[in-house]
Design an enzyme around this catalytic site. Sequence first.
Site, PDB file in Angstrom:
ATOM      1  N   GLU A  68       0.821  -1.211   0.000  1.00 10.69           N
ATOM      2  CA  GLU A  68       0.000   0.000   0.000  1.00 10.69           C
ATOM      3  C   GLU A  68       0.852   1.257   0.000  1.00 10.69           C
ATOM      4  OE1 GLU A  68      -2.093  -2.968   2.866  1.00 10.69           O
ATOM      5  OE2 GLU A  68      -0.065  -2.564   2.100  1.00 10.69           O
ATOM      6  N   CYS A  76      -0.417   0.871   7.622  1.00  9.83           N
ATOM      7  CA  CYS A  76      -0.896   1.228   6.287  1.00  9.83           C
ATOM      8  C   CYS A  76      -2.288   1.839   6.331  1.00  9.83           C
ATOM      9  CB  CYS A  76      -0.898  -0.001   5.389  1.00  9.83           C
ATOM     10  SG  CYS A  76       0.756  -0.590   4.964  1.00  9.83           S
ATOM     11  N   ASP A 125      21.052 -39.058  -4.602  1.00  5.59           N
ATOM     12  CA  ASP A 125      21.023 -38.141  -5.744  1.00  5.59           C
ATOM     13  C   ASP A 125      22.134 -37.099  -5.736  1.00  5.59           C
ATOM     14  OD1 ASP A 125      18.745 -39.506  -6.450  1.00  5.59           O
ATOM     15  OD2 ASP A 125      17.364 -37.966  -5.722  1.00  5.59           O
ATOM     16  N   LEU A 151      20.190 -28.835  -4.945  1.00  2.00           N
ATOM     17  CA  LEU A 151      19.066 -28.328  -4.157  1.00  2.00           C
ATOM     18  C   LEU A 151      19.019 -26.801  -4.166  1.00  2.00           C
ATOM     19  CD1 LEU A 151      17.085 -30.327  -2.862  1.00  2.00           C
ATOM     20  CD2 LEU A 151      17.959 -29.655  -0.636  1.00  2.00           C
TER      21      LEU A 151
END
Length: 362
Positions: A49, A81, A197, A201
Amino acid sequence: MSYMERALELARSARGRTSPNPAVGALLVKNGRVVGEGATQPAGSDHAEAVALKQAGAEARGATLYVTLEPCAHFGRTPPCSTAIVQAGVAEVHIAVLDANPIVVGKGKAELEAAGVRVALGEAENEARELVEEHTRWITTRLPFVTAKYAMTLDGKIATVTGESRWISGPEARAYVHRLRSEADAVMIGVATALQDDPHLTARDQAGAPLPRQPLRVVVDSHGRLPPTAQMLRQPGKTLVAAIAIPEARKQTMVRAGAEVLECPGKNGAVDLAALLRTLGERQVISVFVEGGGTLFGSLFVEGLVDKVVAFISPRIVGGSSAPTPVAGPGIPVLARSVALHRTRVQRIGDDVLVIGYPVKE
């Protein structure tokens, strides 16, 4: 595109850059013309805002504001705000969804109405609520929002019988996953997946380059088996190894390799995942994107710790009774106790099918 849809688009553009604040979009319209727009800036900077009001300047007086989340009404790292909106002379505010933050909920709306600002609530509520679901979870429980992501074949396998898993899903799905990673505060895997694996990442752009902002990498490694040569330890960003207890010499080797070692309480001989999530929440990690493997998923689902499921289904068959499946562990013995999903949706991502849903929690 409606004005609120544009505000939602602005909010999406800020995802992954605002934590622990929610990603919000705001649009100021006057006489059918957009005079200001903004998205939440990194924590400590302007809210959406405020960005829109600054851009609009004097044009904000008499304008209509479209905002995806209720304006805050309290002093934090930035002024409220709601007060800024009133002082700028905004005539009308359309709010997609109220802020779940206990010190905000309903108060921003009430302050605007008390000052004579017309308020409309609920436009695009479901879309806006999903955009802040991680923040809602964390701000009300101090626990991170946990998303379980996996890719499997049409017959429910995440690898072949020989362990080959690259690549189950197609390039479009993998690009989508990198976007989801980039929006998360942390990416989590189990140590078996790390050993099998040896993943980087990281969150990467379409050209394959690491993005400037990387999520925290979390490896659930009960007994400190991650080798100091792991690829992820040489990537940009930080890696946290969550263990029960490991020898000091081993710990120092991992630290020298670039890891942070977090000693956690144990549960049934493994890291207590609920305790780990509490610790991450205390560190203002509001979202955790879990990418396997099966043992980790099995524990998370059984313990009711998953908040969202993102499952890619590849149109291929590999077979094999011993080929791994996404969710392992002892399993749930009866269907009545199975993890059911609601608010599900299905979409195509390249040749793959993506299913998104939320576990039903009692």
